[in-house]
Motif scaffolding. Sequence first.
Motif, PDB file in Angstrom:
ATOM      1  N   GLY A   1      -5.327   5.290  -3.506  1.00 34.39           N
ATOM      2  CA  GLY A   1      -6.618   4.720  -4.438  1.00 34.39           C
ATOM      3  C   GLY A   1      -6.146   4.850  -5.731  1.00 34.39           C
ATOM      4  N   THR A   2      -5.149   5.445  -6.322  1.00 40.57           N
ATOM      5  CA  THR A   2      -4.896   5.644  -7.632  1.00 40.57           C
ATOM      6  C   THR A   2      -4.891   4.572  -8.487  1.00 40.57           C
ATOM      7  OG1 THR A   2      -2.550   5.869  -7.199  1.00 40.57           O
ATOM      8  CG2 THR A   2      -3.948   8.016  -7.485  1.00 40.57           C
ATOM      9  N   GLY A   3      -4.181   3.512  -7.973  1.00 43.83           N
ATOM     10  CA  GLY A   3      -3.977   2.390  -8.816  1.00 43.83           C
ATOM     11  C   GLY A   3      -5.312   1.708  -8.875  1.00 43.83           C
TER      12      GLY A   3
ATOM     13  N   ASP B   1       6.839  13.966 -15.804  1.00 43.59           N
ATOM     14  CA  ASP B   1       5.405  13.787 -16.388  1.00 43.59           C
ATOM     15  C   ASP B   1       4.786  12.277 -15.883  1.00 43.59           C
ATOM     16  OD1 ASP B   1       5.115  16.208 -17.541  1.00 43.59           O
ATOM     17  OD2 ASP B   1       5.926  15.365 -19.516  1.00 43.59           O
ATOM     18  N   ALA B   2       3.490  12.384 -15.880  1.00 44.14           N
ATOM     19  CA  ALA B   2       2.919  10.754 -15.232  1.00 44.14           C
ATOM     20  C   ALA B   2       2.976  10.025 -16.701  1.00 44.14           C
ATOM     21  CB  ALA B   2       1.663  11.064 -14.535  1.00 44.14           C
ATOM     22  N   ILE B   3       3.494   9.250 -16.986  1.00 42.63           N
ATOM     23  CA  ILE B   3       3.538   8.402 -18.149  1.00 42.63           C
ATOM     24  C   ILE B   3       3.461   7.104 -17.853  1.00 42.63           C
ATOM     25  CG2 ILE B   3       5.094   7.703 -20.389  1.00 42.63           C
ATOM     26  CD1 ILE B   3       6.652  10.402 -19.936  1.00 42.63           C
TER      27      ILE B   3
ATOM     28  N   SER C   1       0.699  -1.227  -0.187  1.00 43.03           N
ATOM     29  CA  SER C   1       0.130   0.060   0.037  1.00 43.03           C
ATOM     30  C   SER C   1       0.793   1.444  -0.060  1.00 43.03           C
ATOM     31  CB  SER C   1      -0.933   0.089   1.259  1.00 43.03           C
ATOM     32  OG  SER C   1      -0.241   0.246   2.327  1.00 43.03           O
ATOM     33  N   LYS C   2       0.277   2.583  -0.397  1.00 45.00           N
ATOM     34  CA  LYS C   2       1.021   3.670  -0.372  1.00 45.00           C
ATOM     35  C   LYS C   2       1.737   3.852   1.036  1.00 45.00           C
ATOM     36  CE  LYS C   2      -0.072   6.218  -4.220  1.00 45.00           C
ATOM     37  NZ  LYS C   2      -1.380   5.795  -4.986  1.00 45.00           N
ATOM     38  N   SER C   3       0.851   3.402   2.021  1.00 49.56           N
ATOM     39  CA  SER C   3       1.363   3.630   3.487  1.00 49.56           C
ATOM     40  C   SER C   3       2.352   2.634   3.891  1.00 49.56           C
ATOM     41  CB  SER C   3       0.240   3.476   4.422  1.00 49.56           C
ATOM     42  OG  SER C   3      -0.357   2.398   4.182  1.00 49.56           O
TER      43      SER C   3
ATOM     44  N   GLU D   1       0.430  12.319 -19.473  1.00 51.68           N
ATOM     45  CA  GLU D   1      -0.281  13.512 -18.653  1.00 51.68           C
ATOM     46  C   GLU D   1       0.341  14.380 -17.809  1.00 51.68           C
ATOM     47  OE1 GLU D   1      -3.349  14.508 -18.977  1.00 51.68           O
ATOM     48  OE2 GLU D   1      -4.252  12.898 -20.305  1.00 51.68           O
ATOM     49  N   ASN D   2       0.336  15.659 -17.335  1.00 53.29           N
ATOM     50  CA  ASN D   2       1.033  16.239 -16.481  1.00 53.29           C
ATOM     51  C   ASN D   2       1.233  15.542 -15.168  1.00 53.29           C
ATOM     52  OD1 ASN D   2       1.536  18.465 -18.281  1.00 53.29           O
ATOM     53  ND2 ASN D   2      -0.271  19.741 -17.624  1.00 53.29           N
ATOM     54  N   ARG D   3       2.129  15.817 -14.326  1.00 53.32           N
ATOM     55  CA  ARG D   3       2.171  15.186 -13.038  1.00 53.32           C
ATOM     56  C   ARG D   3       1.383  16.613 -12.017  1.00 53.32           C
ATOM     57  NH1 ARG D   3       4.377  11.593  -9.980  1.00 53.32           N
ATOM     58  NH2 ARG D   3       5.329  10.528 -12.035  1.00 53.32           N
ATOM     59  N   PHE D   4       0.607  16.091 -11.246  1.00 53.69           N
ATOM     60  CA  PHE D   4       0.082  17.033 -10.342  1.00 53.69           C
ATOM     61  C   PHE D   4       0.684  16.836  -8.892  1.00 53.69           C
ATOM     62  CE2 PHE D   4      -2.685  16.909 -13.909  1.00 53.69           C
ATOM     63  CZ  PHE D   4      -2.866  17.959 -14.460  1.00 53.69           C
ATOM     64  N   ASN D   5       1.150  17.984  -8.342  1.00 61.10           N
ATOM     65  CA  ASN D   5       1.641  17.963  -7.005  1.00 61.10           C
ATOM     66  C   ASN D   5       0.488  17.694  -6.007  1.00 61.10           C
ATOM     67  OD1 ASN D   5       3.452  17.670  -4.804  1.00 61.10           O
ATOM     68  ND2 ASN D   5       4.071  19.755  -5.223  1.00 61.10           N
TER      69      ASN D   5
ATOM     70  N   GLY E   1       3.511   6.321 -12.474  1.00 57.21           N
ATOM     71  CA  GLY E   1       3.365   7.235 -11.349  1.00 57.21           C
ATOM     72  C   GLY E   1       4.586   7.410 -10.340  1.00 57.21           C
ATOM     73  N   HIS E   2       5.480   6.276 -10.066  1.00 52.83           N
ATOM     74  CA  HIS E   2       6.315   6.315  -9.057  1.00 52.83           C
ATOM     75  C   HIS E   2       7.746   7.014  -9.732  1.00 52.83           C
ATOM     76  CE1 HIS E   2       4.485   3.568  -5.895  1.00 52.83           C
ATOM     77  NE2 HIS E   2       3.640   3.840  -7.167  1.00 52.83           N
ATOM     78  N   LEU E   3       7.831   7.325 -11.000  1.00 47.99           N
ATOM     79  CA  LEU E   3       9.010   8.051 -11.750  1.00 47.99           C
ATOM     80  C   LEU E   3       8.939   9.477 -11.503  1.00 47.99           C
ATOM     81  CD1 LEU E   3       9.639   5.981 -14.885  1.00 47.99           C
ATOM     82  CD2 LEU E   3      10.820   5.694 -12.811  1.00 47.99           C
TER      83      LEU E   3
HETATM   84  N1  LIG Z   1       1.090  13.026  -9.063  1.00 46.98           N
HETATM   85  C1  LIG Z   1       0.269  12.456 -10.145  1.00 46.98           C
HETATM   86  N2  LIG Z   1      -0.201  13.240 -11.065  1.00 46.98           N
HETATM   87  C2  LIG Z   1      -0.656  12.944 -12.385  1.00 46.98           C
HETATM   88  N3  LIG Z   1      -0.825  11.388 -12.377  1.00 46.98           N
HETATM   89  C3  LIG Z   1      -0.471  10.541 -11.497  1.00 46.98           C
HETATM   90  C4  LIG Z   1       0.231  10.855 -10.335  1.00 46.98           C
HETATM   91  N4  LIG Z   1       0.393   9.771  -9.399  1.00 46.98           N
HETATM   92  C5  LIG Z   1       0.110   9.001 -10.323  1.00 46.98           C
HETATM   93  N5  LIG Z   1      -0.478   9.393 -11.399  1.00 46.98           N
HETATM   94  C6  LIG Z   1      -0.936   8.374 -12.287  1.00 46.98           C
HETATM   95  O1  LIG Z   1      -2.147   7.595 -11.688  1.00 46.98           O
HETATM   96  C7  LIG Z   1      -2.025   6.350 -12.218  1.00 46.98           C
HETATM   97  C8  LIG Z   1      -1.951   5.016 -11.029  1.00 46.98           C
HETATM   98  O2  LIG Z   1      -0.583   5.338 -11.084  1.00 46.98           O
HETATM   99  P1  LIG Z   1       0.299   4.758  -9.881  1.00 46.98           P
HETATM  100  O3  LIG Z   1       1.619   4.572 -10.221  1.00 46.98           O
HETATM  101  O4  LIG Z   1       0.011   5.885  -8.503  1.00 46.98           O
HETATM  102  O5  LIG Z   1      -0.342   3.539  -9.317  1.00 46.98           O
HETATM  103  P2  LIG Z   1      -0.178   2.681  -8.001  1.00 46.98           P
HETATM  104  O6  LIG Z   1       1.195   2.790  -7.295  1.00 46.98           O
HETATM  105  O7  LIG Z   1      -0.533   1.052  -8.666  1.00 46.98           O
HETATM  106  O8  LIG Z   1      -1.325   3.132  -7.047  1.00 46.98           O
HETATM  107  P3  LIG Z   1      -1.701   2.662  -5.677  1.00 46.98           P
HETATM  108  O9  LIG Z   1      -0.748   2.886  -4.971  1.00 46.98           O
HETATM  109  O10 LIG Z   1      -2.940   3.349  -5.513  1.00 46.98           O
HETATM  110  O11 LIG Z   1      -1.949   1.066  -5.940  1.00 46.98           O
HETATM  111  C9  LIG Z   1      -1.245   6.176 -13.410  1.00 46.98           C
HETATM  112  O12 LIG Z   1      -1.902   6.587 -14.574  1.00 46.98           O
HETATM  113  C10 LIG Z   1      -0.197   7.258 -12.972  1.00 46.98           C
HETATM  114  O13 LIG Z   1       0.590   7.762 -14.190  1.00 46.98           O
END
Ligand SMILES: Nc1ncnc2c1ncn2[C@@H]1O[C@H](COP(=O)(O)OP(=O)(O)OP(=O)(O)O)[C@@H](O)[C@H]1O
Length: 268
Positions: free
Chosen positions: A210-212, A184-186, A112-114, A200-204, A179-181
């Motif tokens: 729950g993004t994944g 940009d969020a690629i 988890s993120k935490s 997409e742009n990365r938003f701070n 998301g972890h690099l």
């Molecule tokens: N700060 C950000 N700004 C924009 N997009 C983001 C950001 N962080 C993650 N994303 C996007 O969100 C989606 C989920 O990616 P992420 O890598 O966060 O997944 P995850 O680590 O599996 O998430 P989780 O930790 O909830 O399981 C991807 O499309 C990623 O590019």
Amino acid sequence: MRNYKVPTLTIAGSDSSGGAGIQADLKTFSAIGTYGMSVITAITAQNTQGVLDVEDLSGKIIRKQIEAVFNDIYPKALKIGMVSNPEIILEIVSTLKKYNPKFIVLDPVMISKSGYCLLKKEAKDSLIKHLIPIAYVVTPNIPEAEEISGQKINNLEDMKNVGEKILNLGPKYVLMKGGHLEGDAIDVLIGKDTFEIYKENRFNRKNTHGTGCTLSSAITSHLALGYDIFESVKLSKKYITEAITHSFDIGKGVGPVNHFYEFEDRIE
Ligand SMILES: Nc1ncnc2c1ncn2[C@@H]1O[C@H](COP(=O)(O)OP(=O)(O)OP(=O)(O)O)[C@@H](O)[C@H]1O
Ligand SMILES: Cc1ncc(COP(=O)(O)O)c(N)n1
């Protein structure tokens, strides 16, 4: 193209704070406009600050939930999230094989993120050997892809190479989330003759709980609604970006993304 009569299913863990897991999945299904159903694999005592405890459900009740759903309402597409032990993985795989669903979106949830380990160490092999091969699309984040492949990922080239390695395990597509690099969020979609980049742009934002889960549920919904994989990923990437942009403070830690910002000005 909302159609609330199109059934979708999530097989995942419950997050008591509503930001990830089953709860995020059902919110996503509803917001995109499909009929959401759930098979719960584990109960987590969790909030925005972390995971306090986890209890896995038995293989038997997980199998019965899947049978109950499929024998009555056959989902057009399903996603699999947290599946913490080998018994659960094998039960899900053998039960799903009886029904042969076309679209399985596998989010290989590990930590988890935490920082809590949601996939037990001994379950990694079963995930790789049994679950990844039956997926239509697998959606690892960078640390998960590194864990599955045993290779480090630092840039887009590495994402492509590792993605191809995971593709060789048997799924039709791999969507590697960046998301972890940094930068940009690629995300990249890799298939037999496919290499697509979704940028997409990365938003701070602090609130990204729950993004994944949300992205994989959005893909599930779009596949169920009849979009192909390319449109499904494109629309889902747009969905998660908006949900992150409109994420909000609730609780004392990492808050959730926002599925209902479109409706906000209707709320008094
Ligand atoms: N700060 C950000 N700004 C924009 N997009 C983001 C950001 N962080 C993650 N994303 C996007 O969100 C989606 C989920 O990616 P992420 O890598 O966060 O997944 P995850 O680590 O599996 O998430 P989780 O930790 O909830 O399981 C991807 O499309 C990623 O590019
Ligand atoms: C039940 C469950 N499933 C998945 C996640 C991963 O989400 P995150 O990495 O945002 O904590 C979670 N925290 N809880």
